[in-house]
Design a protein around this motif. Sequence first.
Motif, mmCIF file in Angstrom:
data_model
loop_
_atom_site.group_PDB
_atom_site.id
_atom_site.type_symbol
_atom_site.label_atom_id
_atom_site.label_comp_id
_atom_site.label_asym_id
_atom_site.label_seq_id
_atom_site.Cartn_x
_atom_site.Cartn_y
_atom_site.Cartn_z
ATOM 1 N N LEU A 48 0.818 -0.768 -0.443
ATOM 2 C CA LEU A 48 0.045 0.070 0.527
ATOM 3 C C LEU A 48 0.580 1.728 0.405
ATOM 4 O O LEU A 48 0.544 2.579 -0.658
ATOM 5 N N ARG A 49 1.737 1.144 0.586
ATOM 6 C CA ARG A 49 3.154 2.596 0.932
ATOM 7 C C ARG A 49 3.292 2.476 -0.291
ATOM 8 O O ARG A 49 3.980 4.172 -1.259
ATOM 9 N N MET A 50 3.627 1.536 -1.261
ATOM 10 C CA MET A 50 4.837 0.711 -2.025
ATOM 11 C C MET A 50 3.912 1.670 -3.589
ATOM 12 O O MET A 50 3.882 3.087 -4.228
ATOM 13 N N ASP A 62 2.322 6.891 7.122
ATOM 14 C CA ASP A 62 2.695 5.624 8.185
ATOM 15 C C ASP A 62 1.814 4.441 9.040
ATOM 16 O O ASP A 62 0.994 4.394 7.963
ATOM 17 N N THR A 63 3.133 4.084 9.034
ATOM 18 C CA THR A 63 2.463 2.200 9.173
ATOM 19 C C THR A 63 1.149 1.881 10.198
ATOM 20 O O THR A 63 0.560 1.795 9.503
ATOM 21 N N LEU A 64 0.513 3.139 11.213
ATOM 22 C CA LEU A 64 -0.714 3.375 11.846
ATOM 23 C C LEU A 64 -1.219 3.012 10.993
ATOM 24 O O LEU A 64 -2.753 2.736 11.353
ATOM 25 N N THR A 65 -1.283 4.317 10.621
ATOM 26 C CA THR A 65 -2.374 4.810 9.515
ATOM 27 C C THR A 65 -2.923 3.914 8.233
ATOM 28 O O THR A 65 -3.938 3.868 8.471
ATOM 29 N N LEU A 66 -1.509 3.350 7.477
ATOM 30 C CA LEU A 66 -2.175 2.678 6.900
ATOM 31 C C LEU A 66 -2.344 1.282 7.095
ATOM 32 O O LEU A 66 -3.555 1.001 6.978
ATOM 33 N N LEU A 67 -2.655 0.597 8.248
ATOM 34 C CA LEU A 67 -2.877 -0.216 9.271
ATOM 35 C C LEU A 67 -4.892 0.180 9.514
ATOM 36 O O LEU A 67 -5.105 -1.015 9.192
ATOM 37 N N ARG A 68 -4.432 0.854 10.021
ATOM 38 C CA ARG A 68 -5.829 1.001 9.982
ATOM 39 C C ARG A 68 -6.767 1.443 9.441
ATOM 40 O O ARG A 68 -8.186 0.844 8.381
ATOM 41 N N LYS A 81 -6.286 2.170 -0.633
ATOM 42 C CA LYS A 81 -6.094 2.937 -1.369
ATOM 43 C C LYS A 81 -7.251 3.943 -1.496
ATOM 44 O O LYS A 81 -7.104 5.121 -1.191
ATOM 45 N N LYS A 82 -7.560 3.316 -2.552
ATOM 46 C CA LYS A 82 -8.521 3.711 -3.078
ATOM 47 C C LYS A 82 -9.699 5.168 -1.462
ATOM 48 O O LYS A 82 -9.511 6.630 -1.566
ATOM 49 N N MET A 83 -9.757 4.804 -0.368
ATOM 50 C CA MET A 83 -10.403 5.106 0.856
ATOM 51 C C MET A 83 -8.915 6.384 0.671
ATOM 52 O O MET A 83 -9.885 7.296 1.848
ATOM 53 N N LEU A 84 -7.924 5.658 1.696
ATOM 54 C CA LEU A 84 -7.335 6.433 1.751
ATOM 55 C C LEU A 84 -7.012 7.856 0.951
ATOM 56 O O LEU A 84 -6.617 9.091 1.463
ATOM 57 N N VAL A 85 -6.807 7.726 -0.092
ATOM 58 C CA VAL A 85 -6.778 9.193 -1.321
ATOM 59 C C VAL A 85 -7.579 9.738 -1.180
ATOM 60 O O VAL A 85 -7.658 11.350 -1.546
ATOM 61 N N SER A 246 -15.252 7.818 7.376
ATOM 62 C CA SER A 246 -14.729 7.372 5.884
ATOM 63 C C SER A 246 -13.416 8.411 5.988
ATOM 64 O O SER A 246 -12.776 8.126 5.006
ATOM 65 N N ASN A 247 -12.860 8.776 7.165
ATOM 66 C CA ASN A 247 -11.906 9.958 7.275
ATOM 67 C C ASN A 247 -11.602 9.260 8.575
ATOM 68 O O ASN A 247 -9.812 9.387 8.618
ATOM 69 N N TYR A 248 -12.042 8.767 10.003
ATOM 70 C CA TYR A 248 -11.517 8.412 11.070
ATOM 71 C C TYR A 248 -11.503 6.651 10.694
ATOM 72 O O TYR A 248 -12.058 6.628 12.011
ATOM 73 N N PRO A 249 -11.077 6.224 9.947
ATOM 74 C CA PRO A 249 -12.031 4.378 9.979
ATOM 75 C C PRO A 249 -10.720 4.247 11.758
ATOM 76 O O PRO A 249 -9.874 4.394 11.381
ATOM 77 N N GLU A 250 -11.521 2.513 12.302
ATOM 78 C CA GLU A 250 -10.705 2.182 12.956
ATOM 79 C C GLU A 250 -10.074 2.940 14.512
ATOM 80 O O GLU A 250 -9.681 3.008 15.179
ATOM 81 N N ARG A 251 -11.283 4.484 14.510
ATOM 82 C CA ARG A 251 -11.136 4.908 15.779
ATOM 83 C C ARG A 251 -11.981 4.668 16.700
ATOM 84 O O ARG A 251 -12.217 5.331 17.896
#
Length: 370
Positions: A48-50, A62-68, A81-85, A246-251
């Motif tokens: 995902l990061r690459m 950062d790793t914790l954000t990507l994991l969430r 990736k779509k969600m993060l973008v 949509s913007n703060y998942p897994e919180r």
Amino acid sequence: MAAATKSESNVELDPKYDHYDFPTTSIESREGYSGHLNAAQQAQVHQLRMMLESEGFAGQLDTLTLLRFLRARKFDVAAAKKMLVESDQWRNKMTILEVDDKATRGQQRLLSLDDKPLENPPEQPIKLEEMVRTWDKDGSFKRNLSKYYTQFYHKTDKDGRPCYFEKLGGIKFSELKKEKFTNDKMVLNLAVEYEKMVDPRLPACSRQAGHLVETSCTVLDADGVSILNPGPIYSYVQQTSTMSNSNYPERLGKMYIINVSKWYWGIWKVVSAFLDPVTASKIHVLSSSDYKAELLKQIPAENLPAAFGGKCNCEGGCELSDAGPWQEDEWKRPAWWEKDPSEATIENKPAEIVTADAAAAAEGETKVAA
């Protein structure tokens, strides 16, 4: 979630992006959480990061954000990736639209420029990362808003999570309208509060707890919510829920909806049947007769405000005290938004993409060679 061989190693941190000064092993011991990844999940973080780096993505890597975001999309890398973008676009193109036209009244919401409301988009988008640095620095907005709408963070639960309290039934929408507190401004204020939960609240809670704290314990008081006039409150809840999901998942760690009337129980039974079982297990719907005992099972009495059945009575009121480890010298540190923006600048450069399957295969080859 893709099947893979379990790995006993903790999450692999990236020194380029992961500048954490708090514990990074989650209290959640299930696979997919920091410190509890299998080989495929670890590879999916790298993948995902690459992918994002290769496209010049300038948001959080950062790793914790990507994991969430990966957990939120069941480790489907493309979907994460779509969600993060899309979330990053939202952060950089927030717009406040205040509609006065009677024909469009009630449509006030946080928009992106792409929405082109009434074919007349607002003049200037808001960048959340800039807004959080300046929003309500003197606290006047929060003090005035609290007269009509109670929402506040206060201390921690027994797992170390920051506790968030909100009185849904007490929102005085007519008074808010008179005082020019539009839905958009309230949602923007909530977005800033989310940013402040992410930092400095969660890092301070992690330091105090001795393990990674990524979620909150939420108490929503439904006392006074009427089935006869559901429009304003449901519209607002829908708006804020969409923003947070949509913007703060897994919180979300725990949620208690208290003072619930009989009619809500029927609605909850229908809604909960469609929820992901893990999400549904985090939400507890309680009546006025049993909520205090349940809250005290999760929140220490000395941390729970007296108004919610606890023993805490902060000087000046718990609602405005913002008491918690994020205010204590032993645990608090400057938040990212309190620092010079240039200190956080990281140049994203393309990197070779390694798929989860390839990484798992490589791990197998290494074991055979050994």
